[in-house]
Scaffold this active site. Structure first.
Site, PDB file in Angstrom:
ATOM      1  NE  ARG A 130      -4.081  -2.009   1.806  1.00 50.77           N
ATOM      2  CZ  ARG A 130      -3.970  -3.218   2.335  1.00 50.77           C
ATOM      3  NH1 ARG A 130      -2.973  -3.511   3.140  1.00 50.77           N
ATOM      4  NH2 ARG A 130      -4.865  -4.135   2.061  1.00 50.77           N
ATOM      5  CE  LYS A 140      -0.967  13.767 -14.804  1.00 50.28           C
ATOM      6  NZ  LYS A 140      -1.230  14.230 -16.181  1.00 50.28           N
ATOM      7  CD  GLU A 167       6.832  16.927 -23.068  1.00 51.44           C
ATOM      8  OE1 GLU A 167       6.121  17.893 -22.722  1.00 51.44           O
ATOM      9  OE2 GLU A 167       6.360  15.862 -23.515  1.00 51.44           O
ATOM     10  CE  LYS A 207       4.652  17.741 -14.582  1.00 50.28           C
ATOM     11  NZ  LYS A 207       4.776  16.483 -15.268  1.00 50.28           N
ATOM     12  CD  GLU A 236      -4.223  16.202 -16.365  1.00 49.67           C
ATOM     13  OE1 GLU A 236      -3.248  15.578 -15.940  1.00 49.67           O
ATOM     14  OE2 GLU A 236      -4.713  16.038 -17.491  1.00 49.67           O
ATOM     15  NE  ARG A 251       0.046  17.136 -13.594  1.00 49.54           N
ATOM     16  CZ  ARG A 251       0.631  16.333 -12.723  1.00 49.54           C
ATOM     17  NH1 ARG A 251       0.234  16.327 -11.459  1.00 49.54           N
ATOM     18  NH2 ARG A 251       1.607  15.521 -13.091  1.00 49.54           N
ATOM     19  CG  ASN A 267      -2.159  16.934 -21.149  1.00 54.38           C
ATOM     20  OD1 ASN A 267      -1.133  16.297 -20.930  1.00 54.38           O
ATOM     21  ND2 ASN A 267      -3.217  16.866 -20.362  1.00 54.38           N
ATOM     22  CG  HIS A 299       1.224  16.107 -24.629  1.00 59.96           C
ATOM     23  ND1 HIS A 299       1.869  17.327 -24.728  1.00 59.96           N
ATOM     24  CD2 HIS A 299       2.056  15.307 -23.914  1.00 59.96           C
ATOM     25  CE1 HIS A 299       3.029  17.255 -24.092  1.00 59.96           C
ATOM     26  NE2 HIS A 299       3.168  16.046 -23.600  1.00 59.96           N
ATOM     27  CG  HIS A 307      -1.054  11.197 -26.454  1.00 57.57           C
ATOM     28  ND1 HIS A 307      -1.762  11.789 -25.433  1.00 57.57           N
ATOM     29  CD2 HIS A 307       0.197  11.016 -25.989  1.00 57.57           C
ATOM     30  CE1 HIS A 307      -0.962  11.961 -24.385  1.00 57.57           C
ATOM     31  NE2 HIS A 307       0.239  11.504 -24.702  1.00 57.57           N
ATOM     32  CG  HIS A 329       6.115  11.291 -25.293  1.00 57.42           C
ATOM     33  ND1 HIS A 329       4.760  11.076 -25.466  1.00 57.42           N
ATOM     34  CD2 HIS A 329       6.225  12.346 -24.432  1.00 57.42           C
ATOM     35  CE1 HIS A 329       4.088  11.965 -24.735  1.00 57.42           C
ATOM     36  NE2 HIS A 329       4.961  12.729 -24.099  1.00 57.42           N
TER      37      HIS A 329
HETATM   38  P1  NAD Z   1      12.736   6.281 -21.793  1.00 63.20           P
HETATM   39  O1  NAD Z   1      12.547   6.130 -20.347  1.00 63.20           O
HETATM   40  O2  NAD Z   1      12.393   5.131 -22.672  1.00 63.20           O
HETATM   41  O3  NAD Z   1      14.235   6.731 -22.041  1.00 63.20           O
HETATM   42  C1  NAD Z   1      14.645   6.964 -23.358  1.00 63.20           C
HETATM   43  C2  NAD Z   1      15.828   6.075 -23.747  1.00 63.20           C
HETATM   44  O4  NAD Z   1      17.011   6.673 -23.259  1.00 63.20           O
HETATM   45  C3  NAD Z   1      15.785   4.666 -23.171  1.00 63.20           C
HETATM   46  O5  NAD Z   1      16.323   3.792 -24.132  1.00 63.20           O
HETATM   47  C4  NAD Z   1      16.714   4.755 -21.961  1.00 63.20           C
HETATM   48  O6  NAD Z   1      17.311   3.507 -21.681  1.00 63.20           O
HETATM   49  C5  NAD Z   1      17.743   5.744 -22.454  1.00 63.20           C
HETATM   50  N1  NAD Z   1      18.381   6.548 -21.424  1.00 63.20           N
HETATM   51  C6  NAD Z   1      17.774   7.265 -20.437  1.00 63.20           C
HETATM   52  N2  NAD Z   1      18.683   7.984 -19.779  1.00 63.20           N
HETATM   53  C7  NAD Z   1      19.883   7.741 -20.354  1.00 63.20           C
HETATM   54  C8  NAD Z   1      21.192   8.217 -20.133  1.00 63.20           C
HETATM   55  N3  NAD Z   1      21.450   9.151 -19.223  1.00 63.20           N
HETATM   56  N4  NAD Z   1      22.195   7.721 -20.897  1.00 63.20           N
HETATM   57  C9  NAD Z   1      21.945   6.800 -21.871  1.00 63.20           C
HETATM   58  N5  NAD Z   1      20.713   6.336 -22.145  1.00 63.20           N
HETATM   59  C10 NAD Z   1      19.701   6.813 -21.398  1.00 63.20           C
HETATM   60  O7  NAD Z   1      11.888   7.528 -22.364  1.00 63.20           O
HETATM   61  P2  NAD Z   1      11.620   8.983 -21.800  1.00 63.20           P
HETATM   62  O8  NAD Z   1      11.458   9.819 -22.985  1.00 63.20           O
HETATM   63  O9  NAD Z   1      12.579   9.365 -20.758  1.00 63.20           O
HETATM   64  O10 NAD Z   1      10.193   8.816 -21.091  1.00 63.20           O
HETATM   65  C11 NAD Z   1       9.064   8.434 -21.824  1.00 63.20           C
HETATM   66  C12 NAD Z   1       8.048   7.871 -20.871  1.00 63.20           C
HETATM   67  O11 NAD Z   1       7.692   8.872 -19.929  1.00 63.20           O
HETATM   68  C13 NAD Z   1       6.760   7.409 -21.528  1.00 63.20           C
HETATM   69  O12 NAD Z   1       6.397   6.165 -21.010  1.00 63.20           O
HETATM   70  C14 NAD Z   1       5.758   8.462 -21.117  1.00 63.20           C
HETATM   71  O13 NAD Z   1       4.446   7.952 -21.030  1.00 63.20           O
HETATM   72  C15 NAD Z   1       6.282   8.859 -19.772  1.00 63.20           C
HETATM   73  N6  NAD Z   1       5.888  10.206 -19.321  1.00 63.20           N
HETATM   74  C16 NAD Z   1       5.391  10.314 -18.066  1.00 63.20           C
HETATM   75  C17 NAD Z   1       5.048  11.554 -17.583  1.00 63.20           C
HETATM   76  C18 NAD Z   1       4.558  11.689 -16.166  1.00 63.20           C
HETATM   77  O14 NAD Z   1       4.156  12.782 -15.776  1.00 63.20           O
HETATM   78  N7  NAD Z   1       4.602  10.631 -15.388  1.00 63.20           N
HETATM   79  C19 NAD Z   1       5.207  12.692 -18.378  1.00 63.20           C
HETATM   80  C20 NAD Z   1       5.720  12.548 -19.655  1.00 63.20           C
HETATM   81  C21 NAD Z   1       6.068  11.290 -20.129  1.00 63.20           C
HETATM   82  N1  GLY Z   2       3.115  15.467 -18.400  1.00 58.10           N
HETATM   83  C1  GLY Z   2       1.859  16.037 -18.042  1.00 58.10           C
HETATM   84  C2  GLY Z   2       1.592  16.050 -16.584  1.00 58.10           C
HETATM   85  O1  GLY Z   2       2.417  15.672 -15.786  1.00 58.10           O
HETATM   86  O2  GLY Z   2       0.528  16.421 -16.194  1.00 58.10           O
END
Ligand code: NAD
Ligand code: GLY
Length: 396
Positions: free
Chosen positions: A132, A154, A196, A254, A264, A268, A272, A275, A279, A292
């Protein structure tokens, strides 16, 4: 080092600096320790840690982090997963949770998410449901994770039916953001994260947008008139202070937005911007053509067109926004069917009361949520970006 407080229901600090990962055990003791009810006042704070990471990130940073935390007296476990979005699913989640039980982790243990947004969302969600809810610390290593996904709480995984459909709002104890880790980030990933940052400028901070324009003015473009991901990465790294200031500026924005509207309900949603289009582009191309942030960058161009077509954005502001967005080389929108985009957006989970809602610009640095947008204007905005031949010359 910069420290930015996120005033969420469970407040926490985002610590940003160059080389700060070396002091990680100190952040755990001081920041997480101070925030966690599981920590006694005796100073003997040594909960078990579970560092969750992927193969790409582990190759550069796992050994050092394990060595440093063990030397500081923590009991350290690691869970290594293959990189990629498919990690955000049921099987790996239950595999991690089972492993945590077998290692004897308890509610006062801390999951450390070392990696990009995938690792942060995945490990954070595991922490939010383990017994939990156990401790959770974000160590974002991609630009996208540093400026966006590690802040705001999130966390979640995907279902076959759609992205991020299972999740929680779960604050980390702290976020430790070492901008030096970006040196090893692949070039396209750098552009993806930068999209972003551009978003924050467009929706909320005209001076950040101006700083971005200035940072890339005069950078060498290719024959297509655009900057290659390699040039973008080199430019971001060549100036010792640029990257740090972009990350700090983005996190500040942010954290303000999350502090005002964590769940949100309104503000917030402006995060998007671009986005809804982005998406749909990702989904229509099976998540294979675009990263992305690349899809978001294209989506922002469409949202700028829609803002102008809806009469909200003046022609000069449209030109300026597109002039900058167009300098980045990202995969093309060729072959994308605008009507299929509209249908896909209709399935977007942010749709409310039967009408599509878009985040649109009133000017550079000012965004609004616009309900009841005309579907034919949406189609025309997609087509305008898809069919434009040359980038506008505004930026050069
Ligand atoms: P990712 O986590 O897949 O990382 C991108 C790539 O870079 C991967 O192959 C990773 O292994 C590599 N990598 C990361 N850091 C590195 C480093 N320092 N050196 C070498 N390689 C490295 O992708 P991302 O773009 O970081 O994140 C995308 C994800 O984030 C999606 O799943 C998306 O839905 C999510 N997201 C979440 C939120 C939120 O608020 N929670 C917001 C935006 C996106
Ligand atoms: N990436 C959008 C949010 O965190 O709300």
């Amino acid at each position: 080092m910069e420290r930015i407080r996120v005033q969420a229901a469970q407040p926490y600090d985002v610590c940003i600096g160059s080389g700060i990962l070396e002091e990680f055990p100190e952040f755990l003791r001081v920041r997480a320790g101070a925030a966690s009810p599981a920590v006694g006042s005796s100073g003997a704070y040594t909960p078990a840690l579970m560092i969750v990471t992927d193969g790409n990130v582990a190759a550069h940073y796992l050994k050092g982090l394990v060595r440093a935390t063990e030397a500081a007296g923590f009991r350290v476990h690691t869970a290594l997963f293959p990189p990629g979005e498919s990690l955000k699913s049921e099987r790996p989640l239950f595999s991690l949770l089972g492993c945590m039980v077998r290692k004897g982790l308890a509610r006062d243990s801390i999951v450390i998410a070392l990696g990009g947004g995938v690792i942060g969302d995945f490990a954070g969600f595991a922490a939010s449901v383990y017994m939990r809810g156990c401790g959770f610390v974000q160590v974002p290593t991609s630009l996208l994770a540093q400026v966006d996904s590690s802040v705001g709480g999130k966390v979640g995984i995907n279902l076959r039916e759609g992205k991020n459909l299972v999740g929680s709002f779960y604050s980390p104890l702290t976020v430790v953001c070492d901008t030096d880790t970006l040196k090893t980030l692949p070039e396209r990933e750098m552009v993806s994260g930068l999209a972003e940052v551009v978003k924050y400028g467009l929706i909320r901070d005209a001076s950040l947008f101006g700083a971005l324009e200035g940072a890339f003015r005069g950078s060498p473009v290719g024959r297509d008139g655009r900057l290659s991901p390699q040039v973008v990465k080199e430019r971001l790294l060549e100036d010792g202070t640029l990257l740090g200031s972009l990350v700090t500026g983005s996190v500040r924005i942010k954290s303000e937005v999350v502090g005002a509207d964590e769940r949100e309900a309104g503000l917030r949603m402006t995060l998007n911007f671009g986005h809804t289009f982005g998406h749909a582009l990702e989904q229509l191309t099976g998540y294979r053509r675009y990263l992305h942030g690349e899809a978001v960058l294209l989506g922002m161009k469409m949202a700028v067109e829609l803002s102008a077509a809806s009469g909200m954005l003046q022609a000069a502001e449209r030109e300026r926004a597109l002039g900058f967005l167009d300098i980045f080389r990202v995969p093309s929108v060729k072959g994308i069917d605008a009507a299929a985009m509209l249908a896909q957006m209709g399935r977007d989970k942010k749709k409310k009361a039967g009408s599509l809602r878009f985040v649109l610009l009133r000017g550079i640095g000012a965004a609004e949520i616009a309900p009841g947008v005309d579907p034919s204007a949406v189609i025309e905005s997609v087509e305008a970006v898809r069919d434009r031949r040359a980038p506008p010359a505004a930026h050069r």
